[in-house]
Design an enzyme around this catalytic site. Sequence first.
Site, PDB file in Angstrom:
ATOM      1  N   THR A 212       0.820  -1.220   0.000  1.00 40.83           N
ATOM      2  CA  THR A 212       0.000   0.000   0.000  1.00 40.83           C
ATOM      3  C   THR A 212       0.849   1.262   0.000  1.00 40.83           C
ATOM      4  OG1 THR A 212      -1.840  -1.090   1.119  1.00 40.83           O
ATOM      5  CG2 THR A 212      -1.731   1.301   1.307  1.00 40.83           C
TER       6      THR A 212
ATOM      7  N   ASP B 224      -5.075  -0.276  -4.883  1.00 46.18           N
ATOM      8  CA  ASP B 224      -3.661  -0.096  -4.537  1.00 46.18           C
ATOM      9  C   ASP B 224      -2.786  -1.276  -4.936  1.00 46.18           C
ATOM     10  OD1 ASP B 224      -4.824  -1.742  -2.598  1.00 46.18           O
ATOM     11  OD2 ASP B 224      -3.612  -0.943  -0.959  1.00 46.18           O
TER      12      ASP B 224
END
Length: 690
Positions: free
Chosen positions: A305, A481
Amino acid sequence: MQKIKAFGTWLRTSKNGFFTLAVFGYWLKCYLIYLTKFTLGATGPMQGFLLLINPIPSGMLILGLGMLMKGRKSYWTMLVLDFLLATWLFANILYYREFSNFLSFSLLQNSGSASENLGKSIAGILKGSDFLAFVDPLILLGLLLGKFFKMDLYAQSWKRKVAIELTALLLMGGNLLLAQKDRSGLLTRTFDNNYIVKYLGINEYALYDGIKTAQTNAQMANAKVSDLSSVKKYLKANYVQPNSAYTGVAKGKNVIVIHLESFQQFLIGYKWKGKEVTPNLNKIYHSKHTLAFDNFFNQVGQGKTSDAELMLENSLFGVQSGSAMSTYGTSNTFESMPAILKQKGGYTSAVMHGGTGSFWNRNNAYKSFGYDYFASLNYYQYQNSWYLGYGLKDKIFFQQSAKYISELPQPFYLKMITVTNHYPYTLDKQNQSIKKTTTGDNTVDGYVQTAHYLDQAIGEFMTWLKKTGLDKKTLLVFYGDHYGISNNHNEAMAQLTGKKNYGEFDDQQQQRVPLMFYSSNLKGGIKHTYGGEIDVMPTLLNLLGIKSKGLILFGHDLLSKKNPQVVAQRNGNFITPTYTKVGSSYYYTRTGKKVTGTKEKKACRLIANQVLTQLTLSDRVVTGNLLRFYHPSWFTPVKTSDYDYNKTDSLKKLAEAGKSKTSLKSQLGKKDASSLYKTDAPELKKTKTK
């Protein structure tokens, strides 16, 4: 009884006894502080056991240095070391309470902001129980001065002295092995300092952070201005002119970036048992006002992320190992989206996230990026049932964020990080509204349920935007993501996607994640350009009418007809409309067949070299902190000491900002933004009923 008496005499008259008491006091104090002063989240017997024992090795090692001294010096050295350990622990208690993180060497050496920020509010955050950190050395000091201890002045053999230190090191090694077994990649893929302290201890964290800081400093020290010159030369040669037809179409609009956690592209339009998994996102994806990309890939490495965030807001790749935001986020200079929009468009910037602020070093990295506000978990009201895995459930997170959004002066740049659709994809029964898939893989089968829940939360948020009128003033950016299902679950993915032979090529193609730009006046359509997260920033800048030429950006405008369409993966793999590289193999992207021709392989190797060059130069920028040498006339480097995410101060500042004529709160007048937000979150309904 005689044995107990003999043991007591040994403690009072033996240097080894004094050492044992010092180690015992340090261990007990640390463990109590771990439980009461920090939120380390130890779950399961192994984590609980490591949390219990991890103060012992470092306590032995450091206090054992006093045993190397002779006579009275040995006692006083141990006592001084004990006070130093207590001071370090005390400072971390205060810093953690204020910033939900531990003190780091990079923080202390680069800006002095730790002491600066603590100094502002130390009286307000100090609690009497914090002085527990000093209880054991104070007791030892009192007993020593009161002659309770009879100093053992006899010389000890060096073998015994060294044995203490070796035993401490062996215990430390055993602790590390157990920690690595429970959490693989603990030190190589660091995403939260809480994990280091939880598994290894607060002193081991300091050692790890010191080594990491030294490595970072060495890399930066070796960097030269000429390194940036070579980067600029490369970027100039590979610059792509943005699509002029889209330049400035969203100029002056708010920007809300919605981070779709672990969300893969195949979920768009996917049905299970005849039911759409993501009906709201499907609607946005196919809207005539949405620019959607169906060949958009995640490009993350170990930083997952955090790599996606770095690319999205800096157009720089994550580093080869670990997380760039964790390692370099505190000390590096960046030219990030929040800072650029503030300086070029007068934007207010904020991040809202229902998870802990220390995760991925966000509470430090966001200051380096130039974010005005960062609302993390402690800004939100929550009960245990409202929290799932890595943060607040998405519906509750969006609903509570409405108040904060209404106070942001417009135009604003806002990133909202969702977390419910996170591995291991578990959702409590009351929130399940679609059946699990039936592959037999527990991880994969829950994926549609958490994705569906996330989609419902998005639908509620979109309704609120429409009610408030923000939908007409805002450019919404939706992006996934990284992958949700890893290649450890290929058999289950074969069932979900209907592919009989699901191999490495298919897994690479499933690295597609959504990217959508939605605005009420945008001329949309589904674009087939191949691109990745590195390309979002230049694309967004063009939509907002901000020139990207001359910036240190490794991506290209996705809407440009001259976009090279080479998607670099952090491991050196790549995807283009023609070829795909996975490991040492090359495939034709359209058919999935292996490339065998000599001419075609040569073309693939040329692309692989381009990818390697791009990744290497980006690494050079990050690891060498080269942007400290970047001084364009229009850009003022971010000064991290100007930013403070302390809850009390930030909320006071935000409330004052809400009085601005441009804030939604002022524009709504007597209407309350929060009351306009409707959610069917069962947890909130129960609270109202009570």
